[in-house]
Scaffold this motif. Sequence first.
Motif, short mmCIF file in Angstrom:
data_model
loop_
_atom_site.label_atom_id
_atom_site.label_comp_id
_atom_site.label_asym_id
_atom_site.label_seq_id
_atom_site.Cartn_x
_atom_site.Cartn_y
_atom_site.Cartn_z
N VAL A 129 0.86 -1.18 0.00
CA VAL A 129 0.00 0.00 0.00
C VAL A 129 0.90 1.23 0.00
CG1 VAL A 129 -1.63 1.34 1.39
CG2 VAL A 129 -1.94 -1.13 1.12
N VAL A 130 0.58 2.18 -0.89
CA VAL A 130 1.38 3.41 -1.01
C VAL A 130 0.46 4.61 -0.83
CG1 VAL A 130 2.99 4.73 -2.42
CG2 VAL A 130 2.90 2.22 -2.65
N PRO A 131 0.39 5.19 0.36
CA PRO A 131 -0.49 6.34 0.58
C PRO A 131 0.17 7.66 0.19
CG PRO A 131 0.52 5.71 2.65
CD PRO A 131 1.02 4.72 1.61
N GLY A 132 -0.66 8.67 -0.01
CA GLY A 132 -0.18 10.04 -0.10
C GLY A 132 -0.21 10.64 1.29
N LEU A 133 0.89 11.20 1.73
CA LEU A 133 0.93 11.81 3.06
C LEU A 133 0.16 13.12 3.07
CD1 LEU A 133 4.66 11.12 4.02
CD2 LEU A 133 2.61 9.97 4.93
N PRO A 134 -0.33 13.55 4.21
CA PRO A 134 -1.07 14.82 4.29
C PRO A 134 -0.28 15.98 3.70
CG PRO A 134 -1.31 13.60 6.34
CD PRO A 134 -0.28 12.87 5.52
N GLY A 135 -0.98 16.83 2.94
CA GLY A 135 -0.34 17.97 2.31
C GLY A 135 0.35 17.65 1.01
N HIS A 136 0.29 16.40 0.60
CA HIS A 136 0.95 15.94 -0.62
C HIS A 136 -0.08 15.35 -1.58
CE1 HIS A 136 4.31 16.27 2.20
NE2 HIS A 136 5.12 16.29 1.17
N PRO A 137 0.31 15.04 -2.83
CA PRO A 137 -0.66 14.52 -3.80
C PRO A 137 -1.43 13.31 -3.29
CG PRO A 137 1.36 15.12 -4.91
CD PRO A 137 1.63 15.28 -3.45
N ARG A 138 -2.65 13.18 -3.75
CA ARG A 138 -3.64 12.15 -3.43
C ARG A 138 -4.43 12.51 -2.17
NH1 ARG A 138 -3.75 7.05 -5.33
NH2 ARG A 138 -5.87 7.20 -4.51
N THR A 139 -3.76 12.73 -1.04
CA THR A 139 -4.48 13.03 0.20
C THR A 139 -4.70 14.53 0.37
OG1 THR A 139 -3.70 11.04 1.32
CG2 THR A 139 -4.38 12.88 2.72
N GLY A 140 -3.70 15.34 0.07
CA GLY A 140 -3.82 16.78 0.19
C GLY A 140 -4.20 17.22 1.59
N ALA A 141 -5.22 18.07 1.68
CA ALA A 141 -5.67 18.60 2.97
C ALA A 141 -6.91 17.88 3.48
CB ALA A 141 -5.93 20.09 2.86
N ALA A 142 -7.22 16.70 2.92
CA ALA A 142 -8.46 16.01 3.25
C ALA A 142 -8.57 15.66 4.73
CB ALA A 142 -8.59 14.73 2.42
N LEU A 143 -7.45 15.49 5.41
CA LEU A 143 -7.47 15.12 6.83
C LEU A 143 -7.22 16.31 7.73
CD1 LEU A 143 -5.52 11.74 6.65
CD2 LEU A 143 -7.97 12.11 6.58
N GLY A 144 -7.24 17.52 7.17
CA GLY A 144 -6.94 18.69 7.97
C GLY A 144 -5.44 18.89 8.09
N PRO A 145 -5.02 19.82 8.94
CA PRO A 145 -3.60 20.19 9.03
C PRO A 145 -2.76 19.18 9.82
CG PRO A 145 -4.86 21.48 10.58
CD PRO A 145 -5.86 20.66 9.81
N ALA A 146 -2.68 17.96 9.32
CA ALA A 146 -1.90 16.91 9.99
C ALA A 146 -0.53 16.82 9.34
CB ALA A 146 -2.64 15.57 9.90
N TYR A 147 0.29 17.88 9.48
CA TYR A 147 1.51 17.98 8.70
C TYR A 147 2.79 17.74 9.49
CZ TYR A 147 -1.95 20.25 5.73
OH TYR A 147 -3.08 20.52 5.00
N GLY A 148 2.69 17.63 10.81
CA GLY A 148 3.87 17.31 11.60
C GLY A 148 4.19 15.82 11.53
N VAL A 149 5.39 15.46 11.92
CA VAL A 149 5.83 14.06 11.84
C VAL A 149 4.90 13.15 12.64
CG1 VAL A 149 7.67 12.45 12.48
CG2 VAL A 149 8.24 14.60 11.34
N GLU A 150 4.61 13.50 13.89
CA GLU A 150 3.76 12.63 14.71
C GLU A 150 2.35 12.58 14.18
OE1 GLU A 150 2.14 12.51 19.26
OE2 GLU A 150 4.32 12.72 18.98
#
Length: 233
Positions: free
Chosen positions: A41-62
């Motif tokens: 499985v290869v996800p798009g991390l928050p703030g990046h292509p595919r997922t973008g901002a869909a999960l809100g501002p979850a941009y820190g490592v944790e």
Amino acid sequence: MLAYDRYPGEGPLAVLLHGWACAGEDLRPLALELAGRFDVVVPGLPGHPRTGAALGPAYGVEAMARCVLDLVRALERGPALLVGHSLGGAVALAAARLEPALVTRVVTVETSWAWVEAPAGPIDIVDAEHRSESVNNKREQLGLSAVTGQLDPAALAEALSSVLEWSRVPSRDSPLHGLGIFGDQGWEAVRSAGRREGGVRCVHLAGCGHWPHVERPVAVARLITATEGDEKH
């Protein structure tokens, strides 16, 4: 939940995490090599292509790590092997520390920050934009698609500031960190710093840049599968 691509297989779950200002596309060559032996499985991390901002501002490592753990739970195929490139390696290690029961092992690719402390100071939006343009120029030289227009500069600045801060946390590594793979740049950074973690096997793929999984996916896949085989036997 993180948006993702899947490369099905009968084996255990493997989640591949891309780097900063990158995309899941970068991991496709490696995913194709691992598919079959693993359920990839290869996800798009928050703030990046595919997922973008869909999960809100979850941009820190944790925060990103918690998103990855939520994905592993939702897939109901865990625990998972986590393979992370650069920022993705930091996210994988953070996930392993947060919930080790959901992770079998961590493999990092060019995550020199696991060994080397970054300089102090946050990254502003202008700096993040300049750095992301440089990253994407290098990605395009490897034949990867440009993603600059799909990236949120504010999210990139927060994500990079977070991983640089993470690199200065003494307890950032995990006992589940079994393998670190490096190209020339990362290997030189770790060697110059004199840092070698005792429980982590470190491998230098000479001649590779920051994307060994794109430049030599067969070699990277063999290292990963050999590590998993060693663990099982």
